[in-house]
Design an enzyme around this catalytic site. Structure first.
Site, mmCIF file in Angstrom:
data_model
loop_
_atom_site.group_PDB
_atom_site.id
_atom_site.type_symbol
_atom_site.label_atom_id
_atom_site.label_comp_id
_atom_site.label_asym_id
_atom_site.label_seq_id
_atom_site.Cartn_x
_atom_site.Cartn_y
_atom_site.Cartn_z
ATOM 1 N N TYR B 149 7.884 -10.092 7.845
ATOM 2 C CA TYR B 149 7.139 -9.355 8.856
ATOM 3 C C TYR B 149 5.840 -8.854 8.232
ATOM 4 O O TYR B 149 5.853 -7.907 7.432
ATOM 5 C CB TYR B 149 7.992 -8.199 9.373
ATOM 6 N N THR B 152 1.297 -4.654 7.243
ATOM 7 C CA THR B 152 0.412 -3.912 6.341
ATOM 8 C C THR B 152 -0.618 -4.834 5.665
ATOM 9 O O THR B 152 -0.309 -5.961 5.341
ATOM 10 C CB THR B 152 1.269 -3.265 5.239
ATOM 11 N N SER B 158 -0.625 2.790 6.955
ATOM 12 C CA SER B 158 0.014 3.332 8.155
ATOM 13 C C SER B 158 -0.746 3.063 9.449
ATOM 14 O O SER B 158 -0.167 2.997 10.522
ATOM 15 C CB SER B 158 0.177 4.851 8.000
ATOM 16 N N ARG B 347 20.989 23.309 -11.415
ATOM 17 C CA ARG B 347 20.292 22.073 -11.086
ATOM 18 C C ARG B 347 21.192 21.107 -10.320
ATOM 19 O O ARG B 347 20.770 20.468 -9.378
ATOM 20 C CB ARG B 347 19.758 21.405 -12.367
ATOM 21 N N THR B 454 7.739 6.824 1.208
ATOM 22 C CA THR B 454 6.445 6.396 1.745
ATOM 23 C C THR B 454 6.579 5.530 2.984
ATOM 24 O O THR B 454 5.803 5.637 3.922
ATOM 25 C CB THR B 454 5.653 5.639 0.653
ATOM 26 N N GLU B 456 8.325 3.719 6.489
ATOM 27 C CA GLU B 456 8.830 4.244 7.771
ATOM 28 C C GLU B 456 8.234 5.619 8.047
ATOM 29 O O GLU B 456 8.902 6.527 8.513
ATOM 30 C CB GLU B 456 10.371 4.339 7.784
#
Lengths: 694, 694
Positions: B149, B152, B158, B347, B454, B456
């Site tokens: 697909y 980009t 985006s 932590r 980053t 979706e």
């Protein structure tokens, strides 16, 4: 390679070109880049850099074009070849130590000679007798033997006293038997050991007549000097791939009852008398803490420049990369450089400010270290008489300066390497999708830097030492002792004013801003003191508080040193008013952004009001971003990174981001040499993989 | 390989063995691991997992022993071979889609068929006509063609509207010309494209008679189906190595005036009439936002389990690894498991709590998505009539549910993937030195997961959409509209009480704790509304506030969903009282730790007092750490990761940490096959490297 068709080669990026965009950025500011670069590095160092770069770039072995593509074995072999070549160049060009170090730094990859040149030789120098130095150090200097420093074990990191490797004195034949009694005794993570070294300084528990005398260094041959095969009953290897640092052959090492002669034990400070078979101390190692302090100070100093590499790349790319229009923009406007977005500014500009703040702080630490070197040496001598092996903070008053410097170096090492490591990752992400590409140059650099947060004192563990020191300082203030250094001075001041409080004008006054940091760390120190000394809380229950305390202490030192450095620069007239003004704004941005991030502590301490913190966030910081924004590109330019050093498509000085990304992918990428069979049912490839020897 | 001498093979770790230590941990808690695992995953899924694992483990191509050592090309080829084999197994075992997906997940590496199976086929299904599906989808299902697909571009991430690739309608011969007018038009980052795909769905600007009709999908053949070479005037390749995800061949793609037939344009919703040469819309794609919402919901759902892998590894290792004694310990005591240190607990345990919180939240998002699917479909149909292409938050009231779900999915995607990514890095560092080794299993997993922050929707960009939605909700409340969902309900409640304030018992009441999160996000929403709608501040100046606002909104949803899930579990009696008690403590730990981290916002909003925040930190959180600590190992056990899946020395279920580290280094590490020449002056190696073809 090089199969890019001509029609592709003729293509250019659309719209304004990268070099035009960066030129416009540079035209929009009048920061004198060269002057600022000289302020950071000195003219001498800059000139040396250019000279060295021209030599290195001309050597094919230093060609970087395949660095990002090579697998582990190739990268390691290439790194070793580079190390070798560098030493030949050193001789050819008659480089002094400074020049050699700078050349190494310019190459910028961890190399397989790393531990030979540092810890192996340093330990021989520091802990070997004249005879031992004659025997090994001379050869080490000539690379006739290659050494490493074998301390850490598979089951034991920071805790040296827990080491399992033994060195047992044999009174009958006057030898030591080095032995690894358990798997966890295997030396592990030892730099330069995996494939390269043929000698090792081995830290082992000295045992004489059944009694243990603690960790002791031995100089031991581990590989044959001709065949380079491990000697009998010695098992050595590389420990495998790592998150970063893969050009270094970190190794493991096991001994099976290996006999070594009496001379192997490094005997400057203690030895075994072969006649009496008794352990004898000849004094204790000087300045062990001094050395650690020095190493940690260099880490603080480097942190600024390490981070500056990422900030340079991300800032330049953010000026070239355009995405969307501002929501308030008019229709038809071009896409906006992402550096204009406040969400990008708030991530990058405080880090830009941090590069300067850390640089000035590191410099001041180094200065303090050198100034105090003599005093420290005296204090150290005294200390070792009274308290062998104990941390300096527990020795007598003579070592006060050392103790303060030691604590400062711990706190600052922890804070500065965390800021640099986490900052690099922020820079990488600020580059959006392309930040994930190795060609961004940030990811590989980050991965190589990351171990710094763990070595030379784990960034969490170290904070306990800082807390111990601050607790001791609080006690001295509570005992009405006179302040002997900055730390006890601010604690005394706080203690005096504790009932009347403070009123710092953090937005209006730089001095007050620093004072607010001092107030907060003082408040936290006396809180910790109350919990530990009055309420007798368990040490373990206070570790989280101690971590915060150490961080607060380090942040205070950074803002304090940053402001002093700027005042000194102003007094000396080293830069013009406008430049100083921008540097002062960077100071304020770092300080106010930090204050705002740690808002609840500042508020709880009473150092500032809720309103002040809110103003810092919504007004002052946002205004500083606006003010600094136009200078961002020139400010990163002033760090003076050569494109060859950055090795980054995104961070190119000329802004040719897309051309470079494309060139590397289309011309250099070896994966593009293979043609696959894409269908599941024709199993040619599958059979080939299955047959491959593992 | 396998040159480990016998004397080494006989060595064992010193002291208590790893399996003994983990057994002791498990004996110290009575959490019913199996019951909790079933609660998390269901019995059916667990049984399926065991069945699939036994098939996969038996296949040599899935052998993982060289994964951490292989270079890029080998890893990619192996990944492709695995993808192929998996599809053959699917057929052999007649797996349904669920089984196939689970098998893929168990293998756990990004694979070169990834985009074929997802976006390529999804787009053909969703946007192709029956004729087009017949032509391509059938073949795609049989892997006769392999697709990707391609959206980009090198210069455009985006912002879809900024795409440069053009598809120009040729009215004379009824074809389209696909063209890349600039270098920045190169498709970039396209998964499965670099080496694997021979077809691509290409998003291009449709141009008819000089007029642009916006981004449009075309199905285009790009490589020869026999030779697999790129077709004429098409340039394709892999974009090069990345921070992670290197088993995937993300690629680039350029077209030089390539003619494709009329059928190439996916024409379910719009087409070019070949007779009139006119663009015709046939409605607009349904549920684009629905699909995105679904994708983002799965990311939320996965985030818990992604993070749980790291937490499992770090927690088990922290129970086995011993370092130092507690400072308050008696002399002679054994070293302490690092899991006993509060600095380690603070932590790891909040992250352990986060795994459950994110899991329950993701599950509730998926439920909501499915429940609302029909309503949403209706609303979506309405929405598209009134406002083509606009975000759902700007369409009419009918899409309120979709809008709320959409905003929630944006906010939660951003928060949860950030928590998971950053949490994994915290886990890695909590493993100390060994965390850097690839054998820890965390580093490579982290690097492969990282792009999720980053893609979706960039985690920063997404927050603007959330803010837009919240601003709109605030407006509706200020207009006295009735609340239509949870968000408008809490805003209405806040608005009603704004002058009388609140009094939440955050330490004593779980409901009040959630209400405090609701109060804070409401406060921040009306603040943002004031800045934007009243004071007319620039959108760009508010991005940082919007980011915080979105985060606050997501945190509220997580604690809210976490508590509801536990109440439901309690009502259904799915786990015993003791287990529920621990789950409730995990909820409280996550909520109070988050509250304390964001203290200044909670305080500024008036949701709690300074004292409450201080108590949360110094009392409540510390007590929760103590209470949860004994159950930590059983809690991570209940996530049910098989050792084969974790592929981690440090995280082994049997605690044989050191044996496994050693085995991999000594037996599997290919670097140990080479013997180097260590001396600078004998330049054998150097010459070899210089001669190597680059």
């Amino acid at each position: 390679m090089g199969q890019t068709p001509d029609w592709v080669k003729q293509l250019k990026p659309s719209g304004a070109q990268g070099h035009e965009l960066l030129a416009a950025e540079r035209a929009g500011s009048n920061i004198p880049v060269q002057q600022l670069e000289e302020l950071l590095h000195t003219k001498e160092v800059i000139e040396r850099k250019h000279k060295l770069l021209s030599i290195l770039k001309a050597e094919k072995v230093f060609d970087k074009s395949q660095n990002y593509f090579m697998g582990r074995t190739d990268r390691f072999e290439r790194a070793l070849a580079r190390e070798k070549r560098l030493r030949i160049l050193k001789r050819q060009h008659n480089w002094n130590l400074e020049e050699f170090r700078q050349a190494t730094e310019l190459i910028g990859e961890p190399g397989p000679y790393g531990l030979h040149d540092s810890m192996f030789k340093v330990t021989l120098e520091g802990q070997g007798t004249a005879e031992q130095q004659e025997k090994w150090l001379t050869k080490a200097n000539d690379y006739k033997i290659i050494g490493c420093y074998a301390q850490t074990e598979l089951g034991h990191g920071s805790n040296v006293r827990g080491l399992e490797t033994t060195a047992t004195w044999n009174s009958d034949d006057k030898t030591f038997t080095i032995h690894s009694p358990h798997l966890t005794a295997s030396k592990w993570w030892i730099g330069s050991l995996g494939r390269t070294a043929n000698y090792a300084v081995v830290m082992a528990q000295l045992i004489i007549n059944g009694k243990s005398y603690g960790p002791t260094p031995f100089c031991v041959q581990i590989r044959d000097l001709k065949t380079h095969e491990p000697l009998e009953n010695i098992h050595i290897g590389d420990i495998g791939p790592k998150f970063g640092y893969n050009t270094m052959d970190n190794g493991f090492l096991l001994f099976n009852q290996v006999k070594v002669p009496h001379i192997s034990m490094l005997a400057k400070y203690s030895h075994v008398d072969p006649k009496t078979n008794k352990f004898q101390r000849r004094g204790s190692p000087t300045l062990v803490y001094g050395t650690l302090t020095w190493v940690r100070s260099t880490i603080v100093m480097q942190a600024g420049s390490v981070l500056a590499r990422g900030v340079t790349i991300a800032t330049r790319y953010a000026a070239v990369r355009r995405q969307f229009q501002d929501r308030d923009a008019q229709a038809g406007e071009a896409e906006t450089p992402v550096l204009n977005y406040t969400m990008v500014q708030i991530r990058l500009l405080p880090l830009l400010a941090a590069t300067f703040a850390l640089h000035f702080t590191g410099k001041s630490m180094m200065d303090m270290y050198q100034e105090n070197q003599k005093k420290v040496q005296n204090a150290g001598e005294e200390a070792k008489k009274s308290s062998r092996g104990a941390g300096p903070e527990e020795t007598n008053a003579g070592s006060d300066l050392l103790a303060d410097l030691h604590a400062s170096s711990c706190a600052l090492k922890s804070l500065s390497s965390s800021i640099a490591a986490e900052g690099l990752e922020v820079c990488r992400r600020a580059c959006g999708g392309h930040g994930y590409s190795s060609f961004s140059g940030i990811g590989p650099w980050y991965a190589d830097y990351l171990p710094t947060t763990t070595w030379e004192g784990d960034n969490y563990m170290l904070t306990q030492q800082v807390a111990r020191y601050l607790l001791k300082s609080a006690r001295s203030v509570l005992n009405n002792e006179k302040p002997t250094n900055d730390t006890t001075a601010i604690l005394t001041e706080f203690h005096k004013r504790r009932t009347i409080g403070c009123a710092f004008d953090i937005i209006g006054s730089n001095e007050d801003l620093v004072a607010a940091f001092a107030w907060r760390v003082s408040f936290l120190t006396f809180e910790a003191s109350k919990h530990r000394d009055e309420q007798k809380k368990a040490w373990n229950d206070l570790l989280v508080d101690f971590y915060r305390l150490s961080k607060a202490h380090a942040q205070w030192m950074v803002v304090k040193n940053n402001l002093s450095a700027l005042k000194k620069i102003e007094a000396e007239g080293k830069v013009g008013k406008e430049t100083l003004d921008v540097l002062m704004k960077l100071f304020r941005l770092f300080a106010l952004h930090t204050l705002e991030q740690e808002g609840s502590e500042f508020y709880a301490s009473g150092a500032c009001s809720k309103l002040q913190i809110q103003l810092a966030r919504t007004q002052a910081v946002m205004q500083l971003l606006k003010d600094i924004r136009p200078h961002a590109v020139r400010l990163v330019d002033s760090w003076g990174f050569d494109d060859w050093v950055l090795d980054s498509s995104l961070g190119r000085e000329d802004g040719k981001v897309y051309e470079d990304m494309f060139y590397r992918a289309s011309e250099l990428n070896p994966l593009n040499r293979i043609t696959v069979d894409p269908y599941p049912d024709s199993d040619v490839l599958f059979k080939r993989v299955e047959k491959a020897k593992l």
